[in-house]
Design a protein around this motif. Structure first.
Motif, PDB file in Angstrom:
ATOM      1  N   LYS A  75       1.536  -1.038 -18.972  1.00  0.00           N
ATOM      2  CA  LYS A  75       2.652  -0.731 -18.064  1.00  0.00           C
ATOM      3  C   LYS A  75       2.938  -1.934 -17.170  1.00  0.00           C
ATOM      4  O   LYS A  75       4.083  -2.335 -16.985  1.00  0.00           O
ATOM      5  N   ARG A  76       1.892  -2.518 -16.611  1.00  0.00           N
ATOM      6  CA  ARG A  76       2.070  -3.678 -15.724  1.00  0.00           C
ATOM      7  C   ARG A  76       2.735  -4.845 -16.464  1.00  0.00           C
ATOM      8  O   ARG A  76       3.616  -5.507 -15.939  1.00  0.00           O
ATOM      9  N   LYS A  77       2.268  -5.079 -17.698  1.00  0.00           N
ATOM     10  CA  LYS A  77       2.792  -6.202 -18.468  1.00  0.00           C
ATOM     11  C   LYS A  77       4.281  -6.011 -18.775  1.00  0.00           C
ATOM     12  O   LYS A  77       5.086  -6.924 -18.607  1.00  0.00           O
ATOM     13  N   SER A 128      -7.112  -9.725  -4.623  1.00  0.00           N
ATOM     14  CA  SER A 128      -7.147  -9.693  -6.081  1.00  0.00           C
ATOM     15  C   SER A 128      -6.564  -8.385  -6.579  1.00  0.00           C
ATOM     16  O   SER A 128      -6.975  -7.313  -6.179  1.00  0.00           O
ATOM     17  N   PHE A 129      -5.577  -8.484  -7.432  1.00  0.00           N
ATOM     18  CA  PHE A 129      -4.980  -7.292  -8.017  1.00  0.00           C
ATOM     19  C   PHE A 129      -5.613  -7.028  -9.365  1.00  0.00           C
ATOM     20  O   PHE A 129      -6.225  -7.894  -9.967  1.00  0.00           O
ATOM     21  N   LYS A 130      -5.414  -5.797  -9.829  1.00  0.00           N
ATOM     22  CA  LYS A 130      -6.047  -5.427 -11.093  1.00  0.00           C
ATOM     23  C   LYS A 130      -5.384  -6.095 -12.278  1.00  0.00           C
ATOM     24  O   LYS A 130      -6.019  -6.436 -13.241  1.00  0.00           O
ATOM     25  N   GLY A 131      -4.081  -6.232 -12.215  1.00  0.00           N
ATOM     26  CA  GLY A 131      -3.373  -6.686 -13.409  1.00  0.00           C
ATOM     27  C   GLY A 131      -2.946  -8.125 -13.306  1.00  0.00           C
ATOM     28  O   GLY A 131      -2.738  -8.635 -12.211  1.00  0.00           O
ATOM     29  N   SER A 190      -0.169  -9.144 -14.179  1.00  0.00           N
ATOM     30  CA  SER A 190       1.261  -9.232 -13.909  1.00  0.00           C
ATOM     31  C   SER A 190       1.634  -8.478 -12.634  1.00  0.00           C
ATOM     32  O   SER A 190       2.689  -7.895 -12.531  1.00  0.00           O
ATOM     33  N   ALA A 191       0.732  -8.452 -11.665  1.00  0.00           N
ATOM     34  CA  ALA A 191       1.060  -7.888 -10.361  1.00  0.00           C
ATOM     35  C   ALA A 191       2.288  -8.614  -9.828  1.00  0.00           C
ATOM     36  O   ALA A 191       2.506  -9.767 -10.151  1.00  0.00           O
ATOM     37  N   THR A 192       3.090  -7.908  -9.027  1.00  0.00           N
ATOM     38  CA  THR A 192       4.366  -8.473  -8.591  1.00  0.00           C
ATOM     39  C   THR A 192       4.243  -9.864  -8.004  1.00  0.00           C
ATOM     40  O   THR A 192       4.991 -10.764  -8.350  1.00  0.00           O
ATOM     41  N   PHE A 221       3.741  -1.544  -1.243  1.00  0.00           N
ATOM     42  CA  PHE A 221       4.122  -0.787  -2.446  1.00  0.00           C
ATOM     43  C   PHE A 221       3.948  -1.717  -3.640  1.00  0.00           C
ATOM     44  O   PHE A 221       4.438  -2.844  -3.619  1.00  0.00           O
ATOM     45  N   PRO A 222       3.209  -1.278  -4.659  1.00  0.00           N
ATOM     46  CA  PRO A 222       2.900  -2.200  -5.763  1.00  0.00           C
ATOM     47  C   PRO A 222       4.116  -2.534  -6.611  1.00  0.00           C
ATOM     48  O   PRO A 222       5.017  -1.708  -6.783  1.00  0.00           O
ATOM     49  N   GLY A 223       4.139  -3.730  -7.148  1.00  0.00           N
ATOM     50  CA  GLY A 223       5.233  -4.175  -8.015  1.00  0.00           C
ATOM     51  C   GLY A 223       5.511  -3.211  -9.170  1.00  0.00           C
ATOM     52  O   GLY A 223       6.668  -2.901  -9.440  1.00  0.00           O
ATOM     53  N   PRO A 224       4.470  -2.733  -9.861  1.00  0.00           N
ATOM     54  CA  PRO A 224       4.724  -1.806 -10.975  1.00  0.00           C
ATOM     55  C   PRO A 224       5.132  -0.410 -10.513  1.00  0.00           C
ATOM     56  O   PRO A 224       5.368   0.477 -11.345  1.00  0.00           O
ATOM     57  N   GLY A 225       5.181  -0.219  -9.198  1.00  0.00           N
ATOM     58  CA  GLY A 225       5.776   0.978  -8.612  1.00  0.00           C
ATOM     59  C   GLY A 225       5.187   2.290  -9.092  1.00  0.00           C
ATOM     60  O   GLY A 225       3.975   2.424  -9.300  1.00  0.00           O
ATOM     61  N   ALA A 227      -3.001   2.973   6.286  1.00  0.00           N
ATOM     62  CA  ALA A 227      -2.665   1.683   5.662  1.00  0.00           C
ATOM     63  C   ALA A 227      -1.748   1.883   4.464  1.00  0.00           C
ATOM     64  O   ALA A 227      -0.849   1.087   4.210  1.00  0.00           O
ATOM     65  N   GLN A 228      -1.992   2.948   3.733  1.00  0.00           N
ATOM     66  CA  GLN A 228      -1.190   3.208   2.542  1.00  0.00           C
ATOM     67  C   GLN A 228      -1.298   4.692   2.201  1.00  0.00           C
ATOM     68  O   GLN A 228      -2.399   5.248   2.198  1.00  0.00           O
ATOM     69  N   ALA A 229      -0.159   5.319   1.937  1.00  0.00           N
ATOM     70  CA  ALA A 229      -0.143   6.732   1.538  1.00  0.00           C
ATOM     71  C   ALA A 229       0.858   6.901   0.414  1.00  0.00           C
ATOM     72  O   ALA A 229       1.940   6.317   0.443  1.00  0.00           O
ATOM     73  N   SER A 259     -13.551   7.141  -1.388  1.00  0.00           N
ATOM     74  CA  SER A 259     -13.420   5.876  -0.669  1.00  0.00           C
ATOM     75  C   SER A 259     -13.359   4.747  -1.702  1.00  0.00           C
ATOM     76  O   SER A 259     -13.607   4.951  -2.884  1.00  0.00           O
ATOM     77  N   LYS A 260     -13.003   3.554  -1.229  1.00  0.00           N
ATOM     78  CA  LYS A 260     -13.037   2.350  -2.074  1.00  0.00           C
ATOM     79  C   LYS A 260     -14.077   1.405  -1.501  1.00  0.00           C
ATOM     80  O   LYS A 260     -13.914   1.001  -0.344  1.00  0.00           O
ATOM     81  N   PRO A 261     -15.093   0.960  -2.234  1.00  0.00           N
ATOM     82  CA  PRO A 261     -15.475   1.488  -3.534  1.00  0.00           C
ATOM     83  C   PRO A 261     -16.152   2.847  -3.379  1.00  0.00           C
ATOM     84  O   PRO A 261     -16.510   3.184  -2.263  1.00  0.00           O
ATOM     85  N   GLY A 291     -13.975   4.287  -5.669  1.00  0.00           N
ATOM     86  CA  GLY A 291     -12.605   4.500  -6.147  1.00  0.00           C
ATOM     87  C   GLY A 291     -11.769   3.286  -5.778  1.00  0.00           C
ATOM     88  O   GLY A 291     -12.152   2.519  -4.883  1.00  0.00           O
ATOM     89  N   THR A 292     -10.667   3.070  -6.432  1.00  0.00           N
ATOM     90  CA  THR A 292      -9.725   2.068  -5.954  1.00  0.00           C
ATOM     91  C   THR A 292      -8.663   2.817  -5.154  1.00  0.00           C
ATOM     92  O   THR A 292      -8.677   4.040  -5.092  1.00  0.00           O
ATOM     93  N   ILE A 293      -7.739   2.085  -4.539  1.00  0.00           N
ATOM     94  CA  ILE A 293      -6.689   2.746  -3.766  1.00  0.00           C
ATOM     95  C   ILE A 293      -5.723   3.425  -4.728  1.00  0.00           C
ATOM     96  O   ILE A 293      -5.475   4.631  -4.634  1.00  0.00           O
ATOM     97  N   GLU A 294      -5.201   2.681  -5.676  1.00  0.00           N
ATOM     98  CA  GLU A 294      -4.353   3.288  -6.714  1.00  0.00           C
ATOM     99  C   GLU A 294      -5.259   4.017  -7.712  1.00  0.00           C
ATOM    100  O   GLU A 294      -6.446   3.740  -7.793  1.00  0.00           O
ATOM    101  N   TRP A 295      -4.639   4.905  -8.492  1.00  0.00           N
ATOM    102  CA  TRP A 295      -5.417   5.625  -9.514  1.00  0.00           C
ATOM    103  C   TRP A 295      -5.413   4.873 -10.834  1.00  0.00           C
ATOM    104  O   TRP A 295      -6.197   5.196 -11.726  1.00  0.00           O
TER     105      TRP A 295
END
Ligand code: XMP
Length: 328
Positions: free
Chosen positions: A102-104, A150-153, A155-157, A206-210, A248-250, A319-321, A323-327
């Motif tokens: 999806k990110r790519k 550091s982002f997971k993907g 191709s992060a925005t 808000f992440p690039g891949p939305g 911070a983020q919801a 919590s992170k770790p 878990g990550t913030i996004e699923w």
């Protein structure tokens, strides 16, 4: 001594000198803090010779493209082109479940759409004899420069925008990064001084891949609409409770599972929404936010009543770790 006011006037002079009398500048905006502040600064420096592009990728939040247009273009005067490419993005995303895939897809499609629009702007500007596009604006911050985020993907925005490499090469664009020495809180302070409305300056990232990485199954227009409605209610109620700035983020996540429920005297079989809200200093670690129960109760009841296709709401207490913030 260093003040934000002196930073603004110095940066505006530096941009004017760098760009000169006729050259044009393009840049992507997302509706987030960094790109909005960079765009407003560029507008202050060179007016309509800065061309902002917002790509509607079909996985933005509810009414986001219209909202960005209203704020940046109508309120702040930035020369903005909104490109609705949602059909293209959603058709390329159809059936895809893997998060990295999806990110790519989103990263690559973003580059295609942005380059095409840049070409259109270039032809128009040249036809009007207004000079050439010579620069690409990026809202890179200091932490992006030192890559401490550091982002997971791949191709992060943020990285995607760095990768608008075809443009840099083929159109021989030079990079302008006016925020590259600033931290996030400094960018917010800068935004306030530039009269950017506080609801924008204080926005959660808000992440690039939305929403594509918040829909855990395959992305479709119908799934996007369900999530947009749930997410919108969630954020509305967080703001109404006065809690937005403590978080911070919801965001809401749409699970690809159905659960049994009951409505009137009928059994329902519908999807589940997970709510996430975290407190975090740097997004590398995070804690789940302890909502007052009454707020969660109201959010849950509104989502199950107002969003067709959803009959159950859960709250994520990881919590992170680990878990990550996004699923995804
Ligand atoms: P995680 O899920 O890794 O998220 O704990 C940390 C921060 O990064 C954001 N994030 C992304 N931002 N493209 C982005 O632009 C991405 O692919 C991406 N993945 C995660 C996330 O929203 C959080 O702020």
């Amino acid at each position: 001594s260093w003040t934000m006011e002196s930073f603004i006037s110095k940066e505006i002079s530096r941009i004017r000198e760098l760009v000169g009398e006729t050259a044009q500048v393009i840049g992507a905006v997302s509706g987030g803090v960094d790109s909005s502040v960079a765009a407003k600064l560029m507008h202050e420096a060179i007016g309509d010779r800065f061309h902002a592009i917002l790509v509607d990728n079909g996985v933005l939040r509810m009414n986001e493209a219209a909202r960005v247009k209203k704020t940046l273009c109508e309120d702040l005067g930035v020369n903005l082109q909104v490109v609705d490419a949602s059909e293209l993005f959603l058709s390329r995303l159809a059936g895809v479940e893997d998060p990295e895939q999806k990110r790519k897809i989103i990263g690559n499609t973003f580059i295609n759409v942005f380059e095409e629009e840049a070409g259109r702007i270039e032809s128009r500007v040249e036809e009007q004899g207004r000079g050439k596009i010579e620069f690409l604006l990026q809202g890179t911050l200091y932490p992006d420069v030192i890559e401490s985020i550091s982002f997971k993907g791949p191709s992060a925005t943020i990285k995607t925008h760095h990768n608008v490499g075809g443009l840099l090469k083929d159109m021989k664009l030079k990079l302008i990064e006016p925020l590259r020495e600033l931290f996030k809180d400094e960018v917010r302070a800068l935004g306030r001084l530039l009269s950017i409305p506080s609801h924008l300056v204080g926005r959660h990232p808000f992440p690039g891949p939305g929403l594509a990485i918040r829909i855990l199954g395959p992305v479709s227009r119908e799934q996007v609409q369900i999530l947009q409605k749930a997410d919108n209610i969630y954020i509305e109620e967080i703001r109404a409770a006065g809690l937005y700035d403590q978080i911070a983020q919801a965001f809401a996540v749409l699970l690809p599972v159905k659960a049994v429920g009951v409505m009137g005297d009928k059994r329902t079989y519908e999807q589940v929404i997970a709510l996430r809200a975290v407190q975090s200093e740097d997004f590398m670690t995070a804690d789940w936010f302890a909502f007052p129960p009454a707020v969660l109760r109201k959010i849950s009841s509104r989502i199950t009543n107002e969003v067709a296709g959803v009959n159950r709401v859960t709250y994520d207490i990881s919590s992170k770790p680990p878990g990550t913030i996004e699923w995804l």
